[in-house]
Scaffold this active site. Structure first.
Site, PDB file in Angstrom:
ATOM      1  N   GLU A 342       0.836  -1.193   0.000  1.00 58.65           N
ATOM      2  CA  GLU A 342       0.000   0.000   0.000  1.00 58.65           C
ATOM      3  C   GLU A 342       0.874   1.248   0.000  1.00 58.65           C
ATOM      4  O   GLU A 342       1.798   1.363   0.822  1.00 58.65           O
ATOM      5  CB  GLU A 342      -0.914   0.034   1.233  1.00 58.65           C
ATOM      6  CG  GLU A 342      -2.013  -1.002   1.209  1.00 58.65           C
ATOM      7  CD  GLU A 342      -3.003  -0.826   2.342  1.00 58.65           C
ATOM      8  OE1 GLU A 342      -4.169  -1.263   2.177  1.00 58.65           O
ATOM      9  OE2 GLU A 342      -2.640  -0.274   3.402  1.00 58.65           O
ATOM     10  N   CYS A 343       0.601   2.155  -0.913  1.00 58.51           N
ATOM     11  CA  CYS A 343       1.266   3.455  -0.990  1.00 58.51           C
ATOM     12  C   CYS A 343       2.787   3.278  -1.013  1.00 58.51           C
ATOM     13  O   CYS A 343       3.334   2.843  -2.014  1.00 58.51           O
ATOM     14  CB  CYS A 343       0.800   4.355   0.155  1.00 58.51           C
ATOM     15  SG  CYS A 343       1.057   6.117  -0.183  1.00 58.51           S
ATOM     16  N   GLY A 344       3.495   3.576   0.083  1.00 59.34           N
ATOM     17  CA  GLY A 344       4.938   3.395   0.071  1.00 59.34           C
ATOM     18  C   GLY A 344       5.343   1.971  -0.244  1.00 59.34           C
ATOM     19  O   GLY A 344       6.316   1.727  -0.971  1.00 59.34           O
TER      20      GLY A 344
END
Length: 448
Positions: A342-344
């Site tokens: 997720e994201c990073g």
């Protein structure tokens, strides 16, 4: 997903909700100071944070000694909000919930505000007012916030008292208190302007709690200042039991990614929602943790790997050279373990990440994705997601997107999610899937 279970509601400790007219009023630091000050009195103090915030809850935990969940009235179902709040209240003598933004500020569709949560849980609101640039006008401001909570088109919200923040002098405090007396609003304290009541920030909010070598000393100083300025006994007397049904349904949680889940956890991968991990454990999943920054890979027996968000862009050079971590991810994918970022975490699964200085760093290469922070652009908002396949979850989801990264290139790979924003407007698809490896910029919060 596991089936829902029925259990009797236990309201536990009484609670308060600390809110403000607007962001930047100092409610986070005052919340931390109050948590520590109450704990120093021998109370067991539990807390919660409104909204999709990963950073403030860790400060809460440092101040009170208890883990702090998120309560997100836009993204979480009411049953989940009640369940999480009642669990916290059952642990403690008092529950302190910190709001987000201004009291009545919500998502783009106008829902999901701190006030909405106060109404759902029946919590009295303590309004923290930044009084640095006002005097007698404070009564008009507070009256508006108090009376707006009783408009006929909304569930009642009770503003039970005020804490004045960033007060310039005793004379200034006297003018403010005299003004609030005209509307019969209890003033619980007047906190002076103080350089000691400040925490450093970076682009996603406060610098993380774990990066402060002297955090405990800061919390002690802040508690000293606030305990001297706020009537803690009067504050505690305003707390009220949670408004819970006599018998309520503990909601179905999001299904675990696997039976044995390896979770990345360090300063680069710190943004995992506690309620998500807790829900996986309660459904029988075994969780192990590893540090990519320490060049650790996921456990070899893991059948799923979770890379949450965080700040990999600040550590991209180190991650690019941590061959043990990168080889461990590839090995997990090769043995058909589900690998989800997720994201990073999503960016690290890609081929390359360009940092703010323009340096390109090799990443895991498991997804056809290149991202960059060289020209930062804010991407922010709630999302409703529909998986394009049955993994990582089946069924509609709520999520939040918050990052400054730009996508430079994506290769030929299917999308992970169909997406729309809080107002229901369709957005471009999110994320990528390649075999058992998948991810997106969305932080998933709950099912619908």
């Amino acid at each position: 997903m596991s089936s829902a279970t029925r259990r009797s509601a236990v309201s536990g400790a009484p609670g308060l909700l600390l809110a403000a007219p607007q962001s930047g009023s100092g409610k986070t630091v005052l919340t931390l100071a109050l948590l520590r000050a109450l704990a120093r009195r021998g109370l067991c103090v539990a807390s919660a944070k409104v909204g999709p915030d990963y950073i403030d809850p860790k400060f809460h935990e440092a101040a009170s000694g208890l883990p702090c969940p998120n309560l997100d009235p836009w993204a979480m179902r009411p049953a989940l909000l009640r369940d999480l709040a009642s669990r916290q209240a059952a642990k403690a003598d008092i529950l302190i919930v910190e709001g987000v933004m201004g009291l009545y500020d919500g998502a783009a569709d106008g829902t999901g505000s701190t006030a909405d949560l106060a109404a759902l849980l029946g919590l009295p609101v303590i309004l923290i007012v930044d009084a640095a640039r006002q005097a007698q006008s404070v009564a008009a401001l507070v009256r508006g916030f108090r009376d707006h909570g009783h408009e006929p088109d909304r569930e009642p919200v009770r503003v039970a008292g005020v804490i004045l923040n960033r007060v310039g002098s005793e004379r200034h405090a006297g003018m403010l208190k005299a003004s609030l007396e005209t509307i019969a609003m209890p003033v619980l304290g007047a906190v002076p302007r103080a350089a000691d009541l400040a925490l450093p920030e970076r682009h996603l909010g406060l610098v993380q709690a774990g990066e402060h070598a002297d955090l405990d000393a800061f919390l002690e100083r802040a508690a000293d200042i606030v305990a001297n300025a706020v009537d803690l006994d009067a504050l505690a007397r305003l707390a009220a039991p949670l408004a819970l049904p006599g018998d309520h349904i503990a909601p179905t949680r999001l299904a675990p990614l696997g039976q044995r889940i390896a979770v990345a956890r360090d300063e680069a991968f710190a943004f995992a929602y506690p309620h998500l991990l807790e829900g996986w454990r309660e459904q029988g999943a075994e969780l192990s943790f590893f540090s990519p920054l320490a060049d650790e890979g996921p456990a070899r027996e893991a059948d799923a790997v979770y890379l949450p968000g965080g700040y990999p862009e600040l550590h991209a050079g180190l991650l690019a050279h941590n061959e043990g971590f990168l080889a461990g991810l590839k090995s997990a994918a090769d043995r058909r373990a589900l690998v989800y970022g997720e994201c990073g975490g999503y960016m690290v699964l890609g081929e390359a990440l360009t940092d703010a200085q323009g340096t390109i760093h090799r990443m895991a290469g498991l997804l056809p994705l290149e991202t960059s922070f060289e020209r930062p652009k804010l991407h922010l908002g709630y999302r409703r997601l529909t998986p394009c396949r049955s993994l990582p979850w089946a069924g509609a989801l709520t999520a939040h997107e918050f990052h400054y990264a730009s996508v430079l290139r994506t290769g030929d790979a299917p999308a992970l999610f169909e997406a729309c924003d809080a107002e229901g407007t369709r957005r471009p698809t999110m994320g990528l899937v390649r075999g058992v490896v998948m991810g997106s910029f969305a932080h998933v919060i709950d099912g619908t």
